[in-house]
Design a protein around this motif. Structure first.
Motif, PDB file in Angstrom:
ATOM      1  N   ALA A   1       0.860  -1.194   0.000  1.00 57.17           N
ATOM      2  CA  ALA A   1       0.000   0.000   0.000  1.00 57.17           C
ATOM      3  C   ALA A   1       0.888   1.232   0.000  1.00 57.17           C
ATOM      4  O   ALA A   1       2.049   1.177   0.425  1.00 57.17           O
ATOM      5  CB  ALA A   1      -0.919   0.003   1.213  1.00 57.17           C
ATOM      6  N   PRO A   2       0.383   2.373  -0.497  1.00 59.27           N
ATOM      7  CA  PRO A   2       1.194   3.603  -0.487  1.00 59.27           C
ATOM      8  C   PRO A   2       1.511   4.055   0.930  1.00 59.27           C
ATOM      9  O   PRO A   2       0.678   3.933   1.829  1.00 59.27           O
ATOM     10  CB  PRO A   2       0.294   4.623  -1.209  1.00 59.27           C
ATOM     11  CG  PRO A   2      -0.719   3.817  -1.938  1.00 59.27           C
ATOM     12  CD  PRO A   2      -0.925   2.577  -1.141  1.00 59.27           C
ATOM     13  N   ASP A   3       2.713   4.565   1.123  1.00 58.78           N
ATOM     14  CA  ASP A   3       3.068   5.176   2.395  1.00 58.78           C
ATOM     15  C   ASP A   3       2.315   6.508   2.507  1.00 58.78           C
ATOM     16  O   ASP A   3       2.362   7.320   1.580  1.00 58.78           O
ATOM     17  CB  ASP A   3       4.577   5.419   2.461  1.00 58.78           C
ATOM     18  CG  ASP A   3       5.005   6.053   3.772  1.00 58.78           C
ATOM     19  OD1 ASP A   3       5.109   5.322   4.763  1.00 58.78           O
ATOM     20  OD2 ASP A   3       5.208   7.285   3.781  1.00 58.78           O
ATOM     21  N   PRO A   4       1.617   6.756   3.616  1.00 62.04           N
ATOM     22  CA  PRO A   4       0.810   7.981   3.723  1.00 62.04           C
ATOM     23  C   PRO A   4       1.626   9.264   3.560  1.00 62.04           C
ATOM     24  O   PRO A   4       1.110  10.254   3.026  1.00 62.04           O
ATOM     25  CB  PRO A   4       0.217   7.883   5.139  1.00 62.04           C
ATOM     26  CG  PRO A   4       0.248   6.436   5.472  1.00 62.04           C
ATOM     27  CD  PRO A   4       1.472   5.897   4.796  1.00 62.04           C
ATOM     28  N   ALA A   5       2.891   9.242   3.996  1.00 59.95           N
ATOM     29  CA  ALA A   5       3.689  10.465   3.975  1.00 59.95           C
ATOM     30  C   ALA A   5       4.523  10.601   2.709  1.00 59.95           C
ATOM     31  O   ALA A   5       4.561  11.668   2.091  1.00 59.95           O
ATOM     32  CB  ALA A   5       4.597  10.517   5.199  1.00 59.95           C
ATOM     33  N   LEU A   6       5.187   9.512   2.292  1.00 62.92           N
ATOM     34  CA  LEU A   6       6.149   9.598   1.183  1.00 62.92           C
ATOM     35  C   LEU A   6       5.806   8.700   0.001  1.00 62.92           C
ATOM     36  O   LEU A   6       6.579   8.603  -0.947  1.00 62.92           O
ATOM     37  CB  LEU A   6       7.555   9.258   1.686  1.00 62.92           C
ATOM     38  CG  LEU A   6       8.169  10.245   2.689  1.00 62.92           C
ATOM     39  CD1 LEU A   6       9.422   9.648   3.314  1.00 62.92           C
ATOM     40  CD2 LEU A   6       8.485  11.564   2.002  1.00 62.92           C
ATOM     41  N   PHE A   7       4.683   8.024   0.050  1.00 64.04           N
ATOM     42  CA  PHE A   7       4.209   7.153  -1.022  1.00 64.04           C
ATOM     43  C   PHE A   7       5.054   5.892  -1.160  1.00 64.04           C
ATOM     44  O   PHE A   7       4.541   4.803  -1.326  1.00 64.04           O
ATOM     45  CB  PHE A   7       4.168   7.903  -2.367  1.00 64.04           C
ATOM     46  CG  PHE A   7       3.402   7.174  -3.443  1.00 64.04           C
ATOM     47  CD1 PHE A   7       2.022   7.149  -3.410  1.00 64.04           C
ATOM     48  CD2 PHE A   7       4.045   6.529  -4.470  1.00 64.04           C
ATOM     49  CE1 PHE A   7       1.289   6.478  -4.388  1.00 64.04           C
ATOM     50  CE2 PHE A   7       3.330   5.847  -5.456  1.00 64.04           C
ATOM     51  CZ  PHE A   7       1.950   5.830  -5.409  1.00 64.04           C
ATOM     52  N   VAL A   8       6.405   6.033  -1.082  1.00 60.71           N
ATOM     53  CA  VAL A   8       7.305   4.894  -1.265  1.00 60.71           C
ATOM     54  C   VAL A   8       8.013   4.489   0.019  1.00 60.71           C
ATOM     55  O   VAL A   8       8.748   3.513   0.028  1.00 60.71           O
ATOM     56  CB  VAL A   8       8.359   5.202  -2.342  1.00 60.71           C
ATOM     57  CG1 VAL A   8       7.729   5.322  -3.711  1.00 60.71           C
ATOM     58  CG2 VAL A   8       9.145   6.467  -1.996  1.00 60.71           C
ATOM     59  N   GLY A   9       7.857   5.202   1.096  1.00 57.16           N
ATOM     60  CA  GLY A   9       8.574   4.903   2.321  1.00 57.16           C
ATOM     61  C   GLY A   9       9.889   5.658   2.398  1.00 57.16           C
ATOM     62  O   GLY A   9      10.455   6.062   1.373  1.00 57.16           O
ATOM     63  N   SER A  10      10.406   5.825   3.602  1.00 54.15           N
ATOM     64  CA  SER A  10      11.606   6.645   3.794  1.00 54.15           C
ATOM     65  C   SER A  10      12.850   6.025   3.175  1.00 54.15           C
ATOM     66  O   SER A  10      13.681   6.718   2.579  1.00 54.15           O
ATOM     67  CB  SER A  10      11.826   6.887   5.294  1.00 54.15           C
ATOM     68  OG  SER A  10      11.941   5.642   5.982  1.00 54.15           O
ATOM     69  N   GLY A  11      13.008   4.694   3.310  1.00 52.65           N
ATOM     70  CA  GLY A  11      14.191   4.041   2.745  1.00 52.65           C
ATOM     71  C   GLY A  11      14.261   4.160   1.241  1.00 52.65           C
ATOM     72  O   GLY A  11      15.313   4.493   0.674  1.00 52.65           O
ATOM     73  N   LYS A  12      13.163   3.888   0.572  1.00 50.00           N
ATOM     74  CA  LYS A  12      13.141   3.990  -0.896  1.00 50.00           C
ATOM     75  C   LYS A  12      13.277   5.442  -1.340  1.00 50.00           C
ATOM     76  O   LYS A  12      13.905   5.724  -2.378  1.00 50.00           O
ATOM     77  CB  LYS A  12      11.841   3.396  -1.435  1.00 50.00           C
ATOM     78  CG  LYS A  12      11.724   3.412  -2.951  1.00 50.00           C
ATOM     79  CD  LYS A  12      12.871   2.650  -3.622  1.00 50.00           C
ATOM     80  CE  LYS A  12      12.807   1.162  -3.334  1.00 50.00           C
ATOM     81  NZ  LYS A  12      13.816   0.404  -4.118  1.00 50.00           N
ATOM     82  N   ALA A  13      12.720   6.375  -0.571  1.00 48.67           N
ATOM     83  CA  ALA A  13      12.871   7.791  -0.910  1.00 48.67           C
ATOM     84  C   ALA A  13      14.343   8.198  -0.885  1.00 48.67           C
ATOM     85  O   ALA A  13      14.815   8.934  -1.757  1.00 48.67           O
ATOM     86  CB  ALA A  13      12.063   8.654   0.055  1.00 48.67           C
ATOM     87  N   ASP A  14      15.094   7.708   0.117  1.00 52.50           N
ATOM     88  CA  ASP A  14      16.527   8.009   0.181  1.00 52.50           C
ATOM     89  C   ASP A  14      17.267   7.379  -0.999  1.00 52.50           C
ATOM     90  O   ASP A  14      18.204   7.968  -1.544  1.00 52.50           O
ATOM     91  CB  ASP A  14      17.112   7.507   1.502  1.00 52.50           C
ATOM     92  CG  ASP A  14      16.607   8.298   2.698  1.00 52.50           C
ATOM     93  OD1 ASP A  14      16.161   9.448   2.488  1.00 52.50           O
ATOM     94  OD2 ASP A  14      16.652   7.764   3.825  1.00 52.50           O
ATOM     95  N   GLU A  15      16.836   6.184  -1.411  1.00 47.99           N
ATOM     96  CA  GLU A  15      17.450   5.526  -2.572  1.00 47.99           C
ATOM     97  C   GLU A  15      17.177   6.324  -3.849  1.00 47.99           C
ATOM     98  O   GLU A  15      18.060   6.472  -4.709  1.00 47.99           O
ATOM     99  CB  GLU A  15      16.893   4.108  -2.698  1.00 47.99           C
ATOM    100  CG  GLU A  15      17.511   3.299  -3.824  1.00 47.99           C
ATOM    101  CD  GLU A  15      16.933   1.898  -3.932  1.00 47.99           C
ATOM    102  OE1 GLU A  15      17.089   1.269  -4.999  1.00 47.99           O
ATOM    103  OE2 GLU A  15      16.300   1.438  -2.947  1.00 47.99           O
ATOM    104  N   ILE A  16      15.970   6.841  -3.978  1.00 45.18           N
ATOM    105  CA  ILE A  16      15.623   7.672  -5.142  1.00 45.18           C
ATOM    106  C   ILE A  16      16.457   8.940  -5.153  1.00 45.18           C
ATOM    107  O   ILE A  16      16.949   9.373  -6.202  1.00 45.18           O
ATOM    108  CB  ILE A  16      14.113   7.997  -5.125  1.00 45.18           C
ATOM    109  CG1 ILE A  16      13.292   6.730  -5.355  1.00 45.18           C
ATOM    110  CG2 ILE A  16      13.769   9.050  -6.182  1.00 45.18           C
ATOM    111  CD1 ILE A  16      11.797   6.926  -5.167  1.00 45.18           C
ATOM    112  N   ARG A  17      16.624   9.538  -3.987  1.00 46.20           N
ATOM    113  CA  ARG A  17      17.430  10.759  -3.897  1.00 46.20           C
ATOM    114  C   ARG A  17      18.867  10.500  -4.335  1.00 46.20           C
ATOM    115  O   ARG A  17      19.445  11.298  -5.095  1.00 46.20           O
ATOM    116  CB  ARG A  17      17.405  11.282  -2.461  1.00 46.20           C
ATOM    117  CG  ARG A  17      18.276  12.520  -2.240  1.00 46.20           C
ATOM    118  CD  ARG A  17      18.228  12.970  -0.792  1.00 46.20           C
ATOM    119  NE  ARG A  17      19.100  14.121  -0.572  1.00 46.20           N
ATOM    120  CZ  ARG A  17      19.266  14.715   0.595  1.00 46.20           C
ATOM    121  NH1 ARG A  17      18.610  14.254   1.664  1.00 46.20           N
ATOM    122  NH2 ARG A  17      20.063  15.747   0.712  1.00 46.20           N
TER     123      ARG A  17
END
Length: 400
Positions: A54-70
């Motif tokens: 399911a989508p993460d309410p805050a970041l859609f992908v979760g904090s770990g994946k968001a850092d990987e995208i960054r």
């Protein structure tokens, strides 16, 4: 991750992101999103996908994946991140803070393309309405100028609330004015449609997934010069012309309409009711399919879904499998004219090449047969094509 083939210096380097939530039609290669990005003037420099329940309410992908995208965005020099799904305003805002570069979603991308491609007054109004509706949900402290308004005596909330309310009121007024102008255009188009109906001209509308070749086929049938290109959403504005059929010594009207696409934003479906009205009021729909695309069954299903949304799913259809000249030899059709089972209905199917004009004579003959069918014949159509009682699946067995 896959590098783009285009020169990244020519447009905005963009990182594509897709999230698989277990849906049936997830595009793991992000192929269509890449085509949309190129159409909008972006250059995909990398692609990344992941799976979530399911989508993460805050970041859609979760904090770990968001850092990987960054990190990936920094490595490939991306200046923008584009998601294949729709983001909520808060998710978009949180991601931009986390990634420190602009973040947009599929809905924004389609709106951007529509804004670039609209040419007629009606088309521009439709795009503007959809854009304003999308923007109205993204006003909560999204821009830095909203922080300039400080809270104080007689003001509720903290910084920016008064400016937000002003922005919201301004956009609401713009939406109201745009709707009024669009209503006038709808009335004008309705008047033109009633004039065609009074003249008892048989009305045909070209529909289909974007880039299926509708405008090229339209030009080939009526010898018009409507804009056609090998790209998504090359045509946004409805064009109607008369086509003479020597087989019945009469003319029919034929309209080229906007292409459909997976996950078409509902705001666009609502905003484009005037354009799609040509499909709703047609006597026959020519459903153009890119026969060279191996995912054509999914594209047919997407078009059928949109037709249901606009109330045009009960109009008789002819499936026109276009680009037969691009089909590999091992997938060439056994017959150029046959039937196709579409949601429990056997409909005629004809294979054509709008570019080389192969099969167009057979299509014209089929149109002539439909134009002679008395009104009220429903789905019967010519040559006994009718309803199949038991099955409700899309099937295709004419390819070798």
């Amino acid at each position: 991750m896959k590098p783009a083939l285009a020169d990244a210096s020519a447009a905005t380097p963009t990182l594509l992101v897709g999230v698989d939530f277990g849906g049936e039609h997830f595009d793991s290669e992000l192929h269509e999103l890449g085509l949309l990005a190129l159409t909008a003037g972006m250059v995909p420099v990398a692609r990344i996908s992941c799976k979530r329940k399911a989508p993460d309410p805050a970041l859609f992908v979760g904090s770990g994946k968001a850092d990987e995208i960054r990190l990936l965005a920094q490595q490939c020099g991306a200046r923008e991140v584009l998601f294949d799904q729709s983001l909520s305003p808060s998710q978009q805002r949180n991601l931009e803070r986390r990634l420190e570069i602009p973040v947009n979603d599929r809905t924004f991308l389609i709106l951007e393309i529509f804004a670039q491609r609209a040419r007629s007054h009606e088309g521009k109004l439709q795009v503007e309405l959809a854009r304003l509706q999308y923007l109205s949900t993204r006003l909560v402290r999204r821009w830095s100028h909203l922080e300039r308004q400080s809270g104080g005596i007689g003001m509720r909330g903290g910084p920016g609330e008064t400016q937000i309310e002003l922005d919201r009121r301004m956009i609401s007024e713009q939406i109201m004015r745009t709707r009024e102008r669009l209503t006038k255009v709808k009335r004008q188009r309705s008047t033109q449609r009633r004039q065609r109906e009074r003249s008892e001209v048989f009305a045909v509308s070209l529909i289909g997934y974007t880039n299926a070749g509708k405008s090229t086929l339209f030009n080939a049938l009526v010898k018009a010069r409507a804009y056609a290109a090998d790209q998504l959403f090359a045509t946004l504005d409805t064009t109607t012309r008369q086509m003479y059929l020597s087989e019945i010594n009469a003319s029919v009207s034929i309209s080229d309409t906007v292409g459909f696409i997976r996950d078409l934003p509902h705001g666009l479906v609502d905003a484009f009711q005037a354009t799609l009205q040509e499909a709703i009021s047609a006597d026959l729909l020519l459903h153009v399919v890119d026969a060279a695309n191996e995912e054509f069954p999914l594209q047919i299903a997407q078009v059928q879904q949109v037709l249901k949304e606009i109330g045009a799913d009960q109009i008789p259809q002819v499936l026109v499998f276009n680009k037969v000249d691009a089909i590999p030899m091992d997938r060439q059709p056994q017959a150029m004219l046959d039937s196709f089972e579409l949601e429990g209905v056997q409909v005629p199917r004809v294979f054509v090449s709008a570019r080389s004009h192969e099969g167009l004579s057979a299509l014209r003959e089929l149109l002539a047969q439909y134009a002679q069918v008395p009104s009220g014949a429903g789905h019967a159509g010519p040559d006994g094509f009718g309803v199949v009682e038991e099955s409700s699946t899309i099937q295709d067995q004419s390819f070798r």
